[in-house]
Design a protein around this motif. Structure first.
Motif, short mmCIF file in Angstrom:
data_model
loop_
_atom_site.label_atom_id
_atom_site.label_comp_id
_atom_site.label_asym_id
_atom_site.label_seq_id
_atom_site.Cartn_x
_atom_site.Cartn_y
_atom_site.Cartn_z
N ASP A 81 18.87 8.80 2.13
CA ASP A 81 20.29 8.30 2.49
C ASP A 81 20.33 8.87 4.88
N ARG A 82 19.16 9.34 4.70
CA ARG A 82 19.78 10.10 6.15
C ARG A 82 18.93 9.33 7.06
N PHE A 83 18.30 8.20 6.71
CA PHE A 83 17.67 7.57 7.37
C PHE A 83 17.28 5.87 7.52
N ASP A 84 16.67 5.11 8.56
CA ASP A 84 17.21 3.79 8.26
C ASP A 84 15.43 3.21 7.53
N MET A 85 15.39 3.73 8.63
CA MET A 85 13.48 3.30 8.41
C MET A 85 12.92 4.37 8.08
N ILE A 86 11.93 4.75 7.01
CA ILE A 86 11.02 5.38 6.85
C ILE A 86 9.54 4.80 7.15
N VAL A 87 8.63 5.33 7.87
CA VAL A 87 7.22 5.09 8.11
C VAL A 87 6.75 5.75 7.84
N VAL A 88 5.67 5.06 7.76
CA VAL A 88 4.23 5.80 6.40
C VAL A 88 3.13 4.91 7.21
N MET A 89 2.14 6.01 7.48
CA MET A 89 1.32 6.06 7.59
C MET A 89 -0.50 5.53 7.40
N ASP A 90 -0.45 5.40 5.82
CA ASP A 90 -0.52 5.40 5.10
C ASP A 90 -1.10 4.96 4.19
N GLU A 91 -1.47 4.53 3.20
CA GLU A 91 -1.11 3.51 1.13
C GLU A 91 -1.05 4.77 0.15
N MET A 92 -1.23 6.50 1.23
CA MET A 92 -1.52 7.65 -0.01
C MET A 92 0.15 7.55 0.05
N LYS A 109 13.27 0.71 2.99
CA LYS A 109 13.85 1.65 4.04
C LYS A 109 12.03 1.37 4.44
N ILE A 110 11.06 1.49 3.83
CA ILE A 110 9.71 2.25 3.64
C ILE A 110 8.60 1.17 4.29
N PHE A 111 8.21 1.34 5.77
CA PHE A 111 7.70 0.49 5.99
C PHE A 111 6.04 0.84 6.33
N ARG A 112 5.53 0.18 6.45
CA ARG A 112 3.99 0.87 7.45
C ARG A 112 4.14 1.22 8.81
N MET A 113 3.33 1.79 9.55
CA MET A 113 3.00 1.68 11.08
C MET A 113 2.26 0.80 11.62
N THR A 114 1.45 0.40 10.31
CA THR A 114 0.48 -0.95 10.83
C THR A 114 1.19 -1.77 10.97
N GLU A 115 2.05 -2.49 10.73
CA GLU A 115 3.02 -3.64 10.40
C GLU A 115 3.36 -3.31 12.35
N PHE A 116 3.69 -2.53 13.11
CA PHE A 116 4.25 -2.44 14.01
C PHE A 116 2.90 -2.28 15.20
N CYS A 117 1.48 -2.85 14.91
CA CYS A 117 0.47 -2.60 15.69
C CYS A 117 0.23 -3.68 15.86
N ARG A 118 -0.23 -3.97 17.92
CA ARG A 118 -0.21 -5.44 18.30
C ARG A 118 -0.99 -5.31 19.36
N ARG A 119 -1.68 -4.17 18.95
CA ARG A 119 -3.74 -3.93 20.23
C ARG A 119 -4.44 -4.38 19.11
N TYR A 120 -3.45 -3.35 18.15
CA TYR A 120 -4.82 -3.11 17.03
C TYR A 120 -4.33 -4.11 15.63
#
Ligand code: 4NP
Length: 162
Positions: A81-92, A109-120
């Protein structure tokens, strides 16, 4: 202006997610363009609750100009409820946060950090640096800087579509 609330999540909340929190805040301040944020971090494991970030991460982050002052906490269901995006680092992290989601809509609301990576673009997760040497922390910071830049682009685009 409406604030976007972003929560970063890793396992211990003492390495990756508190660093991500500081990187995103710093990038948003520097870019200064129209994205207003509230940023926090949490862990799926509560064993380090109350602790400052790991000294190795604090030192590596400080070298790049980020001060890490967050105190670790465990993620709770109310964070959906408190957040719009929850960005996780790995599959676990993804699995653990997904299990906590109170509804299907909340789980969107759950996203993976690497979805936003462009250089990697080939990285599927931000690796846990806890048992790694010095290079592990540098790689994490490289991925976080890349991903946070991607998150800002994503939010700017989302705002302009409104
Ligand atoms: P983090 O790293 O998830 O990036 O904060 C870890 C910190 C502590 C532990 C694991 C990962 N631990 O098992 O205590």
């Amino acid at each position: 202006m409406m604030k976007t609330r972003v929560l970063f999540v890793c396992l211990g909340n003492i390495c990756r997610s508190p660093a991500a929190e500081a990187v995103l805040r710093s990038l948003a301040e520097k870019s200064g363009v129209g994205v207003s944020l509230q940023v926090d971090s949490a862990g799926t494991y509560g064993g380090h609750a109350g602790d400052l970030p790991d000294a190795r991460m604090r030192i590596a982050a400080q070298r790049r100009g980020y001060s890490l002052t967050h105190h670790a906490r465990r993620i709770v269901e109310e964070d959906f409820d408190r957040f719009d995006m929850i960005v996780v680092m790995d599959e676990m992290n993804y699995e653990a946060v997904h299990r906590l989601a109170p509804s299907r809509v909340a789980a969107e609301k759950i996203f993976r950090m690497t979805e936003f990576c462009r250089r990697y673009p080939d990285r599927a997760y931000v690796p846990d640096p806890y048992y790694e040497g010095h290079e592990g922390f540098e790689l994490v910071l490289d991925l976080l800087e890349d991903g946070c830049a991607g998150i800002l682009e994503y939010l700017k685009k989302e705002r302009s579509d409104d």
